[in-house]
Design a protein around this motif. Sequence first.
Motif, PDB file in Angstrom:
ATOM      1  N   SER A  69      18.366  -9.079  -8.803  1.00 55.54           N
ATOM      2  CA  SER A  69      18.833  -7.791  -8.907  1.00 55.54           C
ATOM      3  C   SER A  69      18.419  -6.638  -7.890  1.00 55.54           C
ATOM      4  CB  SER A  69      18.507  -7.242 -10.332  1.00 55.54           C
ATOM      5  OG  SER A  69      19.114  -8.426 -11.235  1.00 55.54           O
ATOM      6  N   LEU A  70      17.521  -6.848  -7.055  1.00 57.76           N
ATOM      7  CA  LEU A  70      17.174  -5.792  -6.063  1.00 57.76           C
ATOM      8  C   LEU A  70      18.210  -5.778  -5.164  1.00 57.76           C
ATOM      9  CD1 LEU A  70      13.627  -7.156  -5.165  1.00 57.76           C
ATOM     10  CD2 LEU A  70      14.169  -5.082  -6.244  1.00 57.76           C
ATOM     11  N   PRO A  71      18.387  -4.458  -4.474  1.00 60.53           N
ATOM     12  CA  PRO A  71      19.259  -4.299  -3.349  1.00 60.53           C
ATOM     13  C   PRO A  71      18.713  -4.851  -2.007  1.00 60.53           C
ATOM     14  CG  PRO A  71      17.735  -2.253  -3.620  1.00 60.53           C
ATOM     15  CD  PRO A  71      17.575  -3.314  -5.000  1.00 60.53           C
ATOM     16  N   LEU A  72      18.703  -6.330  -2.325  1.00 57.44           N
ATOM     17  CA  LEU A  72      18.029  -7.321  -1.152  1.00 57.44           C
ATOM     18  C   LEU A  72      18.915  -8.231  -0.657  1.00 57.44           C
ATOM     19  CD1 LEU A  72      15.555  -8.243   0.417  1.00 57.44           C
ATOM     20  CD2 LEU A  72      14.945  -9.624  -1.448  1.00 57.44           C
ATOM     21  N   SER A  73      19.485  -8.225   0.592  1.00 58.08           N
ATOM     22  CA  SER A  73      20.162  -9.431   1.291  1.00 58.08           C
ATOM     23  C   SER A  73      19.165 -10.471   1.996  1.00 58.08           C
ATOM     24  CB  SER A  73      21.261  -9.227   1.907  1.00 58.08           C
ATOM     25  OG  SER A  73      22.027  -8.071   1.007  1.00 58.08           O
ATOM     26  N   ILE A  74      19.233 -11.631   1.721  1.00 56.98           N
ATOM     27  CA  ILE A  74      18.471 -12.530   2.603  1.00 56.98           C
ATOM     28  C   ILE A  74      19.463 -13.354   3.475  1.00 56.98           C
ATOM     29  CG2 ILE A  74      16.817 -14.635   2.524  1.00 56.98           C
ATOM     30  CD1 ILE A  74      15.944 -13.714  -0.030  1.00 56.98           C
ATOM     31  N   ASN A  96       0.860  -1.313   0.096  1.00 53.88           N
ATOM     32  CA  ASN A  96      -0.295  -0.208   0.002  1.00 53.88           C
ATOM     33  C   ASN A  96       0.900   1.097  -0.039  1.00 53.88           C
ATOM     34  OD1 ASN A  96      -2.760  -1.240  -0.269  1.00 53.88           O
ATOM     35  ND2 ASN A  96      -2.836  -1.231   1.981  1.00 53.88           N
ATOM     36  N   VAL A  97       2.136   1.048   0.392  1.00 53.14           N
ATOM     37  CA  VAL A  97       3.055   2.149   0.495  1.00 53.14           C
ATOM     38  C   VAL A  97       4.215   2.018  -0.532  1.00 53.14           C
ATOM     39  CG1 VAL A  97       2.285   3.166   2.707  1.00 53.14           C
ATOM     40  CG2 VAL A  97       4.388   1.378   2.530  1.00 53.14           C
ATOM     41  N   ALA A  98       3.916   1.023  -1.476  1.00 55.80           N
ATOM     42  CA  ALA A  98       4.985   0.765  -2.205  1.00 55.80           C
ATOM     43  C   ALA A  98       5.437   2.021  -2.989  1.00 55.80           C
ATOM     44  CB  ALA A  98       4.653  -0.342  -3.362  1.00 55.80           C
ATOM     45  N   PRO A  99       4.635   2.840  -3.569  1.00 59.20           N
ATOM     46  CA  PRO A  99       5.205   4.051  -4.311  1.00 59.20           C
ATOM     47  C   PRO A  99       6.122   4.786  -3.680  1.00 59.20           C
ATOM     48  CG  PRO A  99       3.091   3.699  -4.420  1.00 59.20           C
ATOM     49  CD  PRO A  99       3.315   2.810  -3.783  1.00 59.20           C
ATOM     50  N   LEU A 119       8.724  -9.678  -5.002  1.00 61.09           N
ATOM     51  CA  LEU A 119       8.175  -9.866  -6.376  1.00 61.09           C
ATOM     52  C   LEU A 119       8.003  -8.320  -6.917  1.00 61.09           C
ATOM     53  CD1 LEU A 119       6.850 -13.316  -6.368  1.00 61.09           C
ATOM     54  CD2 LEU A 119       8.619 -12.575  -7.353  1.00 61.09           C
ATOM     55  N   ALA A 120       6.898  -7.623  -5.950  1.00 56.80           N
ATOM     56  CA  ALA A 120       6.358  -6.263  -6.305  1.00 56.80           C
ATOM     57  C   ALA A 120       7.484  -5.188  -6.516  1.00 56.80           C
ATOM     58  CB  ALA A 120       5.376  -6.152  -5.215  1.00 56.80           C
ATOM     59  N   LEU A 121       8.473  -5.340  -5.826  1.00 61.50           N
ATOM     60  CA  LEU A 121       9.604  -4.500  -5.848  1.00 61.50           C
ATOM     61  C   LEU A 121      10.445  -4.634  -7.023  1.00 61.50           C
ATOM     62  CD1 LEU A 121      10.869  -3.967  -2.178  1.00 61.50           C
ATOM     63  CD2 LEU A 121       9.548  -2.437  -3.345  1.00 61.50           C
ATOM     64  N   ALA A 122      10.687  -5.706  -7.432  1.00 57.50           N
ATOM     65  CA  ALA A 122      11.420  -6.353  -8.611  1.00 57.50           C
ATOM     66  C   ALA A 122      10.681  -5.616  -9.657  1.00 57.50           C
ATOM     67  CB  ALA A 122      11.295  -7.802  -8.839  1.00 57.50           C
ATOM     68  N   ASP A 123       9.267  -5.704  -9.700  1.00 60.95           N
ATOM     69  CA  ASP A 123       8.263  -5.446 -10.771  1.00 60.95           C
ATOM     70  C   ASP A 123       8.402  -3.925 -10.948  1.00 60.95           C
ATOM     71  OD1 ASP A 123       6.188  -5.949 -12.773  1.00 60.95           O
ATOM     72  OD2 ASP A 123       4.963  -4.814 -11.373  1.00 60.95           O
ATOM     73  N   ALA A 124       8.394  -3.172  -9.857  1.00 57.34           N
ATOM     74  CA  ALA A 124       8.349  -1.861  -9.864  1.00 57.34           C
ATOM     75  C   ALA A 124       9.848  -1.303 -10.317  1.00 57.34           C
ATOM     76  CB  ALA A 124       8.051  -1.323  -8.384  1.00 57.34           C
ATOM     77  N   PHE A 125      10.850  -2.156 -10.078  1.00 59.66           N
ATOM     78  CA  PHE A 125      12.278  -1.579 -10.667  1.00 59.66           C
ATOM     79  C   PHE A 125      12.598  -2.299 -12.042  1.00 59.66           C
ATOM     80  CE2 PHE A 125      12.901  -0.570  -6.044  1.00 59.66           C
ATOM     81  CZ  PHE A 125      13.257   0.847  -6.156  1.00 59.66           C
TER      82      PHE A 125
END
Length: 537
Positions: free
Chosen positions: A474-479, A375-378, A462-468
């Motif tokens: 390729s996201l700035p994401l570490s798990i 809901n606050v993705a933007p 997945l939503a962030l990947a779609d947004a970018f």
Amino acid sequence: MFCYQCEQSKAGNCHSAMGVCGKDDYTSATQDVLIYATKGLAYLAVELKKLNFTDKKYDLFIVQALFTTITNVNFDSEKLILQIELADAYLKEARQILINKGGSLNDAPEFAHFDFSKVRKNMDDFIDLHGVETRREKNGRLLTGLEELIVYGLKGAAAYMDHAHVLGYENEQISADFNSILSYVTKPHTADELLGKSLETGKLNYEVMELLSTANTTTYGHPVPTKVNINVRKNKAILISGHDLKDLELLLQQTEGLGIDIYTHGEMLPAHGYPGLKKYPHLYGNFGGAWQNQTKEFDTFPGSILMTTNCIQRPRKSYEDRIFTTGLVQFPNVVHITDKDFSLVIKKALEMPGFTEDTPEQTILTGFGHNAVLNVAPQIVDAVKSGKISHFYLIGGCDGAKPGRNYYTELALSVPQDAVILTLACGKYRFNKLDFGDIGGIPRLLDVGQCNDSYSAIQIALALADAFECDVNSLPLSIILSWYEQKAVAVLLTLLYLGIKNIKLGPTLPLFLEPEAVQILVDTFGLAPISTPEADL
């Protein structure tokens, strides 16, 4: 006993008469026999489906038998024997139906011919012939370990499937896939074939988590960001632990107007974010931390305690008379409630002193499921593009008592101030009471929910990947995951099935994964053990 299905087994491989979890060798044997029989029933269910015959009672039994044998669920060997007897009856019935429909048992594996009357008096001998150690000697450590990886992944997925079933959500194809994958390990396969099937197990778990997410959010609404009291107030009290939201709802309904506050413990914390549960004013707060601290925390809780799913430890005598179990979790000498009438829990709470004074107000946040975050993705995307958020760290998983888990606290404290931490499962208790502040109104610590809410974390990614307009890798994401038992194995397999790479896993790698299997996962997915927070950052 020999057991290496959880992280604690690193401490001596649980070769003694008593496991690190408190499970004795006889209980371990009954669990192993139950899984053996369940494999046979899964094979017969698959063969019957080929003849256009299915029976939901077989499907449900297979799921619940798998769940029952997860670490810290059922320690009651007498109750486990009853389940073996039921499995035996189902096997006899299924064999007869198969023959009546023109099928054949000529090529059936030995599991499908299980006969408890021939095993009951010599269970140790049976385990000696068919247990993990014998299979390792016969088939090799690599193949046996990969078979166990699949079974442990199924056990984890079964826990989530049972939670969905409790809320009335079922899926015929998912049930068929459970049976098919469990049946697969009744016959020999190559290492490559078993690794492929383990990824299918991850796919199955993803579908199960999606089903459970739908069940939870349809029943109780999507979680919303919620402040949760971690202080106490003067009143009678009940503590509820585990994962089952339906049990919490029933307890809230049965305690309305009785002057009893309900506190959550462990993985019940995220329940405070669901609108259908937070509407009850006597759902007051969260008490204590992760499961491994429960004996100390339950000892000091001045009310009754209800365990709803896994994560029970051997109760201390000091509270044995005021802890109750329900669902699949059971422990010898602990009152088990089968009909969901929690009158005994309530009666004991009213007899207890409860909290005698208020403590200063203190709160933590939960409820950042995928719906709330998206809901606050933007706003989040803009913060990344403008450089306000540099990185996301998913730090969570199953917690445990073994030294080395302070790594996760140190890591959370060490990430850059312009980074956001996503967390889920009981691993969050390593740092969720610390103040991380916010970035432009976005909290730096987002509690996504229970371990099954890994589905929410995946949807966010997945939503962030779609947004970018990129892939997740390729996201700035570490798990960075902590694992303890079989649900963590299921989640890891899901992430690998989705192709997510470079996951850090700790504090140690699963013991059942032999070096050859680990190397394949390293080469294919970049899976690596944690080292130090500084080096990993």
